[in-house]
Design a protein around this motif. Sequence first.
Motif, PDB file in Angstrom:
ATOM      1  N   GLU A   1      22.412  -0.927  -5.730  1.00 56.33           N
ATOM      2  CA  GLU A   1      21.359  -1.504  -4.842  1.00 56.33           C
ATOM      3  C   GLU A   1      20.373  -0.663  -4.499  1.00 56.33           C
ATOM      4  O   GLU A   1      19.321  -0.971  -4.471  1.00 56.33           O
ATOM      5  CB  GLU A   1      22.267  -1.772  -3.486  1.00 56.33           C
ATOM      6  CG  GLU A   1      23.379  -2.972  -3.510  1.00 56.33           C
ATOM      7  CD  GLU A   1      22.807  -4.402  -3.644  1.00 56.33           C
ATOM      8  OE1 GLU A   1      21.504  -4.360  -3.291  1.00 56.33           O
ATOM      9  OE2 GLU A   1      23.521  -5.334  -3.767  1.00 56.33           O
TER      10      GLU A   1
ATOM     11  N   LYS B   1      18.614  -5.313   3.258  1.00 59.40           N
ATOM     12  CA  LYS B   1      18.492  -6.418   2.534  1.00 59.40           C
ATOM     13  C   LYS B   1      18.161  -7.682   3.393  1.00 59.40           C
ATOM     14  O   LYS B   1      17.571  -8.350   2.869  1.00 59.40           O
ATOM     15  CB  LYS B   1      19.934  -6.813   1.811  1.00 59.40           C
ATOM     16  CG  LYS B   1      20.262  -5.680   0.612  1.00 59.40           C
ATOM     17  CD  LYS B   1      21.815  -5.768   0.107  1.00 59.40           C
ATOM     18  CE  LYS B   1      21.836  -7.250  -0.485  1.00 59.40           C
ATOM     19  NZ  LYS B   1      23.429  -7.247  -1.051  1.00 59.40           N
TER      20      LYS B   1
ATOM     21  N   LYS C   1      18.196  -2.979  -7.422  1.00 59.61           N
ATOM     22  CA  LYS C   1      17.979  -4.154  -6.730  1.00 59.61           C
ATOM     23  C   LYS C   1      16.963  -4.009  -5.575  1.00 59.61           C
ATOM     24  O   LYS C   1      15.914  -4.703  -5.520  1.00 59.61           O
ATOM     25  CB  LYS C   1      19.410  -4.614  -6.284  1.00 59.61           C
ATOM     26  CG  LYS C   1      20.228  -5.293  -7.250  1.00 59.61           C
ATOM     27  CD  LYS C   1      21.530  -5.763  -6.766  1.00 59.61           C
ATOM     28  CE  LYS C   1      22.528  -6.343  -7.785  1.00 59.61           C
ATOM     29  NZ  LYS C   1      23.584  -7.033  -7.291  1.00 59.61           N
TER      30      LYS C   1
END
Length: 563
Positions: A221, A286, A225
């Motif tokens: 992450e 996120k 990402k």
Amino acid sequence: MKYIIPTIIVLCVILAIVFIFRRKHRNEIERLDQKKLQIQNKPVLEELTKVKALNMNGQTEEMFERWRNKWTELMDVEMPKIDVLLFDAEEQVDKFHFGKATEIEKEIESRITEYDQEMVKILKELDELIGSEERNRIEIEQIKEQYRAARKTLLAHQYSYGPAANPIEKRLEKFNPQFEEYDQLTASGNYLNAREIVVKLNEEGQVLFKLINEIPALLTEIQHKIPSDIHEIRNGHREMEEQSYFLAHLEILEKLDRIEENLVEFKQKIAELDIASVQHRVVEIKDEIESFYDALEKEVIGKRFVENNFAEIGELLESAIEATEKTAKEADTVQKSYRISQKEADVPVNCKQQLLSLRQNYELLSIEVQEEQSAYSSMEEVLKELKTSIEQLFEEQEQFADRMKSLRIDENKARATLNNQKKLLHETERMLHKANLPGIPEEMDARLEEAAERIFVVVNNLQEIPLNMETVNKNLEIAEKCIVDVHSSAIEMLENVQLIERIIQYGNRYRNSNPAMHQQLLEAEDAFREMRYTKALEYAATAVEAVEPGSMKKIQVLAKSEV
């Protein structure tokens, strides 16, 4: 005899009390004996036998000897002492020395309680030792299996752990010395000390194995990402600015900079194996990135709406202003012919003022659209509010226009209703005058005159300029009700007159043979000539019904058919 009987009674009572106390103490001695047997039957010896199956060295051997010596002392020394005390207590009871027996019983109770507690303690320690050996064996194998799997995972996927690989490796290296120490303690019979190592390894393993499972996904992450999403948002942001989107108010670039700084900090925390706070913050980031996508999409939708609806809403606004001016002129014309409230008269004026204010807002918005220095999402909201306000004013004007048109319709409807009521009143009067009546009752004349006056009031209302349709309709409703009522009353009166004539005609056949009936019919005829038609109907009906019961029904049927 005077003294012997009371003496015997007293002696009997004393003997009864003595035997009761004796029985009580024997029961207590028996209870204590049973309690002693329970201690002797505790499975200490069986548990000690289980210990012999363990490695009888060091701590285990030392504890075994201590437990065995204590058990031997209790069984061979202390329990015989309790037997002696129980025997002494029985002797004291037999001698009726109940006080001394009570003291011995208390001492026995105290010793038994003490010995019982010592037995419980020995059994608890035995259970802990035996259980520790079994739990240690099972749990250490599980920990070793997890340890081997963790090392295998770390070696095979070391790149996935980034800066956390070396710290994890160092913590894993600390397991082997503890495994060796565990083996040594177990071999020397120190199961309880070995248990402490197992508990410690288990706690450390839960933390470390969890890190090994979660760090790779967390690093993915942080390193891939999230940076990919940031890159995508930056590109989208740049492209939208090139297409004249105003995005400064969103402060997305500044927030992305802060997130990138956080990512650097996260790597350092992961290197320190502090992942709890990182995991929580990654979830927040996120969500924040998702909100950036939503915000940019909202601007795209806003621009599309502004481009597709800006001109259309402007045309709608001008149409509304034009319609308002037209409605205002129509209202002026209507006010010359009809009277309306000041509130209604102000509708076109108020609508026009509000529309002119909306036009100013629209012109300001037009400047913002041209300069491209405002967010399309906010301009979309302003346009939607403008459109809603224009549509509401349009609807208000349409309702006002409909009310103005309805005034002419209401006037025509009122005139038509008035003509119909005039005709009905005229027909009623003609019907009464054509009927073969001695005359019209004063009450009916008064009601006809009242109906005519009501018609006159409405006629005068319709001649006023400007017309007050509210007053016209109110008076017309009163007149209509009055005329309908008098018309119904006239028909009812004529039906009664017709019925009277039929009754008298029917009763004439009985006059010669029935003087009483003849007299009643004469009274009915007199009332008829005096225009008391209701009374005449009552006299005639009573006379005929008295002579021929049920005849009134036949006469009524004939009279209705003629009417």
